[in-house]
Design a protein around this motif. Structure first.
Motif, PDB file in Angstrom:
ATOM      1  N   GLU A  44       0.821  -1.217   0.000  1.00  0.00           N
ATOM      2  CA  GLU A  44       0.000   0.000   0.000  1.00  0.00           C
ATOM      3  C   GLU A  44       0.855   1.268   0.000  1.00  0.00           C
ATOM      4  OE1 GLU A  44      -2.834  -0.083   3.131  1.00  0.00           O
ATOM      5  OE2 GLU A  44      -3.918  -1.832   2.361  1.00  0.00           O
ATOM      6  N   ASP A  74       2.252   1.718  -3.448  1.00  0.00           N
ATOM      7  CA  ASP A  74       1.191   2.161  -4.363  1.00  0.00           C
ATOM      8  C   ASP A  74       1.037   3.677  -4.325  1.00  0.00           C
ATOM      9  OD1 ASP A  74       0.687  -0.433  -5.103  1.00  0.00           O
ATOM     10  OD2 ASP A  74      -1.043  -0.691  -3.789  1.00  0.00           O
ATOM     11  N   LYS A  75       1.089   4.239  -3.130  1.00  0.00           N
ATOM     12  CA  LYS A  75       0.984   5.698  -2.994  1.00  0.00           C
ATOM     13  C   LYS A  75       2.169   6.382  -3.676  1.00  0.00           C
ATOM     14  CE  LYS A  75      -0.163   9.758  -1.214  1.00  0.00           C
ATOM     15  NZ  LYS A  75       1.042  10.539  -1.563  1.00  0.00           N
ATOM     16  N   GLN A  76       3.339   5.813  -3.528  1.00  0.00           N
ATOM     17  CA  GLN A  76       4.534   6.380  -4.151  1.00  0.00           C
ATOM     18  C   GLN A  76       4.450   6.296  -5.674  1.00  0.00           C
ATOM     19  OE1 GLN A  76       7.337   3.890  -2.164  1.00  0.00           O
ATOM     20  NE2 GLN A  76       7.415   5.153  -0.320  1.00  0.00           N
ATOM     21  N   ALA A  82       1.713   6.409  -7.402  1.00  0.00           N
ATOM     22  CA  ALA A  82       0.778   7.464  -7.813  1.00  0.00           C
ATOM     23  C   ALA A  82       1.475   8.826  -7.849  1.00  0.00           C
ATOM     24  CB  ALA A  82      -0.412   7.498  -6.851  1.00  0.00           C
ATOM     25  N   ASP A  83       2.369   9.069  -6.879  1.00  0.00           N
ATOM     26  CA  ASP A  83       3.125  10.329  -6.861  1.00  0.00           C
ATOM     27  C   ASP A  83       4.011  10.441  -8.099  1.00  0.00           C
ATOM     28  OD1 ASP A  83       2.000  11.068  -4.474  1.00  0.00           O
ATOM     29  OD2 ASP A  83       3.664  10.338  -3.236  1.00  0.00           O
TER      30      ASP A  83
END
Length: 326
Positions: A306, A309-311, A313-314
């Motif tokens: 998770e 995943d955020k990274q 998206a960045d």
């Protein structure tokens, strides 16, 4: 005969009548058998995973411990700082070693296959490559992941002293001088150029690249890539968006009249895969970003969680240099 006929008829009637519940019972038995088999398989897989995790934990606790101490008597320069490295040896099992080796092999294969696909798309496979950088350690990691080359200590010493080493079609230049740059950039055959960049010191990196003159004698069909070599520091500093965004503006800021690709040199190849995909297929809306991330998650589930995943998206947002709309 009449009694027999009635008897057979009655038997057939009861047989037909009981066929449906019997079939239903058989279906239930089969369903429960399948459910039991799935549960048994899940337990087996869970046990395998638990075993693998134990092996990895053992690997973390038993691998060689590295202690680094700086030599106070060593002269420092802007190009390099000598370091004495003392190793404390510890033993670990063959299985843990094989797990670490396998993981490293898979990671490097992903890097190599990704690089080959990109070069093939640019008709750049098989060309001589020129790798320029100002950090020997990062250059060694790049060689291992992108070129399938593992430097020996003697070869690293050669790079540090002579500021150059050639391995097959790969030419590595450490802190190249103006004359060296002019020499290899004057080659009239098409080539692949990789410039290793320290993004956390973006201003200094930009000045280094500009002064080197590497990007101002490019042939039309030369392949050019800027490689983010300090992505771990960017992650730790929570600066992915800023760091990637700056790199995407590099050619514009340096007035480089040539297309360039931005790559990421990090032990987890999913970051490099993502930044390449985002450049190949720009996302204009949030839905496109979601589709891209889900595709990456599906293909490389073992490389992400998770937080990653955020990274990712960045990275995608920074590549597109825009705020997404729903």
């Amino acid at each position: 005969m009449r009694a027999k006929s009635i008897y057979v008829k009655e038997i057939n009637y009861w047989a037909k009548k009981t066929r449906i519940p019997i079939d239903q019972l058989i279906d239930q038995i089969e369903n429960r058998r399948c459910a039991f088999e799935e549960r048994r398989q899940a337990i087996v897989e869970e046990e395998k995973l638990r075993h693998a995790l134990k092996e990895l934990e053992a690997l973390i606790s038993n691998v060689k411990e590295i202690k680094i101490s700086k030599n106070k008597n060593t002269a420092k320069s802007t190009a390099t700082t000598n370091v004495n490295i003392n190793y404390e040896e510890k033993e670990f099992t063959k299985n843990t070693y094989n797990i670490a080796r396998l993981a490293d092999t898979v990671s490097n294969l992903i890097f190599m296959n990704t690089t080959n696909l990109i070069l093939n798309e640019h008709n750049a496979l098989g060309r001589n490559a020129y790798i320029c950088g100002w950090d020997i350690t990062c250059m060694a990691f790049f060689a291992k992941r992108f070129c399938k080359i593992i430097f020996t200590q003697d070869q690293l010493n050669t790079i540090e002293k002579q500021r150059f080493i050639k391995m097959d079609k790969y030419n590595f230049y450490f802190d190249p001088t103006d004359d060296v740059v002019n020499n290899f950039m004057s080659v009239k055959t098409t080539k692949n150029i990789y410039i290793l960049t320290n993004t956390t010191q973006y201003g200094s990196a930009q000045t280094q690249i500009h002064k080197s003159g590497i990007c101002y004698k490019l042939l039309k069909d030369d392949f050019l890539a800027f490689v983010i070599q300090d992505f771990t520091e960017i992650i730790n500093g929570n600066a992915i968006s800023e760091g990637v965004h700056n790199m995407m503006l590099l050619t514009k800021n340096l007035n480089i009249q040539h297309s360039a690709l931005v790559l990421i040199n990090h032990e987890n190849p999913i970051y490099n895969l993502t930044i390449i995909e985002a450049q190949k297929k720009p996302c204009k809306i949030m839905k496109q970003e979601t589709v891209m991330i889900r595709s990456i998650q599906k293909c490389f589930s073992y490389l992400r969680n998770e937080i990653i995943d955020k990274q990712l998206a960045d990275i995608i947002r920074a590549v597109n240099q825009k705020d997404f709309k729903d």
